[in-house]
Design an enzyme around this catalytic site. Structure first.
Site, PDB file in Angstrom:
ATOM      1  N   ASP A  52      36.384  41.353  46.734  1.00 13.26           N
ATOM      2  CA  ASP A  52      35.556  42.552  46.877  1.00 13.26           C
ATOM      3  C   ASP A  52      35.383  42.956  48.335  1.00 13.26           C
ATOM      4  O   ASP A  52      35.728  42.213  49.247  1.00 13.26           O
ATOM      5  CB  ASP A  52      34.167  42.302  46.271  1.00 13.26           C
ATOM      6  CG  ASP A  52      34.190  42.245  44.751  1.00 13.26           C
ATOM      7  OD1 ASP A  52      35.081  42.871  44.152  1.00 13.26           O
ATOM      8  OD2 ASP A  52      33.320  41.578  44.170  1.00 13.26           O
ATOM      9  N   TYR A 110      36.692  28.874  45.851  1.00 10.25           N
ATOM     10  CA  TYR A 110      35.947  29.706  46.796  1.00 10.25           C
ATOM     11  C   TYR A 110      34.932  28.864  47.559  1.00 10.25           C
ATOM     12  O   TYR A 110      34.449  27.843  47.060  1.00 10.25           O
ATOM     13  CB  TYR A 110      35.182  30.808  46.058  1.00 10.25           C
ATOM     14  CG  TYR A 110      36.016  31.964  45.592  1.00 10.25           C
ATOM     15  CD1 TYR A 110      36.201  33.086  46.399  1.00 10.25           C
ATOM     16  CD2 TYR A 110      36.616  31.957  44.334  1.00 10.25           C
ATOM     17  CE1 TYR A 110      36.960  34.166  45.967  1.00 10.25           C
ATOM     18  CE2 TYR A 110      37.374  33.030  43.895  1.00 10.25           C
ATOM     19  CZ  TYR A 110      37.536  34.131  44.718  1.00 10.25           C
ATOM     20  OH  TYR A 110      38.285  35.194  44.287  1.00 10.25           O
TER      21      TYR A 110
END
EC number: 5.4.99.12
Length: 244
Positions: A52, A110
């Site tokens: 994003d 992540y």
């Protein structure tokens, strides 16, 4: 025709995410333009993870089909000579035709960085989430343990997700404190829209005492997004590994 895989690092601060958008600058678009400059070809660059706006990558994988004669080991040098300083290709190699950066991936990992001290750190403001109140790391670790395994993660999914199945397997979820920083790492076979950031936001609520650690299990089972914590901001999130 060759199928070339590249490994990319980028600072997501100045980009509207990975995926191409008509009226915004994205990492995919900048890379595709660089590939065209170097090879003369319009390519469709496939990324392993569609990060994003504001999210960073220390290990993004992408692939594209090309007829270029440039050897794979020379491609990073050629591409980096025309790329901006905040996007770097660190590796390129020829892969089999069936390889697909996104669909061939088995796991993704992540990292999320929280700065936990009274005042913001100016040099890190685009690279972490500043929380000024002390977080209880031990409670956060207990809460995180409920999320490991195969579950329906509907409670940790933002609206707007196109994915039909909400079942995911989290293999690893660690929380470590390093001076004023808290590093949260999570590895799964895939993630729902904003799943990592909602998990981090929920764990931060546990650390602040807004949610009890054992309530995270109830939130998970409820499949209700409104019961979980806030969505942590994007700038603390880093894509750090794709496993094939």
């Amino acid at each position: 025709m060759r199928n070339v895989m590249i490994v990319v690092e980028y600072d997501g601060t100045n980009y509207h995410g990975w995926q191409y958008q008509k009226n915004a600058v994205t990492v995919q678009e900048v890379l595709q333009k660089a590939i065209k400059k170097v090879t003369g070809e319009e390519v469709n660059l496939i990324g392993a993870s569609r990060t994003d706006t504001g999210v960073h990558a220390l290990y993004q994988v992408a692939n594209f089909k090309t007829n270029t004669k440039i050897p794979a080991e020379k491609l990073p040098y050629a591409l980096n000579s025309v790329l901006p300083d905040d996007i770097v290709v660190v590796q390129a190699k020829d892969v089999e035709d069936s390889f697909h950066a996104r669909y061939s991936a088995k796991r993704k990992r992540y990292k999320y960085i929280i700065l936990n001290r009274k005042f913001q750190m100016p040099t890190m403001r685009n690279y972490c989430w500043h929380i000024s109140y002390p977080l209880n790391i031990e409670e956060m670790k207990k809460a995180a343990s409920y999320l490991i395994g195969t579950h329906d993660f509907s409670a940790f999914k933002a609206s707007g997700s196109s994915k039909t199945s909400t079942i995911r397997t989290v293999y690893d979820l660690t929380i470590e404190k390093n001076e004023d920083f808290i590093n949260i790492e999570i590895e799964a076979n895939g993630f729902l829209y904003n799943m990592v950031r909602i998990i981090v936001g929920t764990l931060s609520y546990v650390g602040l005492g807004k949610i009890k650690e054992d309530e995270v299990y109830d939130i998970l089972k409820s499949k209700d997004r409104t019961k979980a914590g806030i969505t942590a901001p994007p700038q603390g999130l880093y894509l750090i590994k794709i496993i094939y």
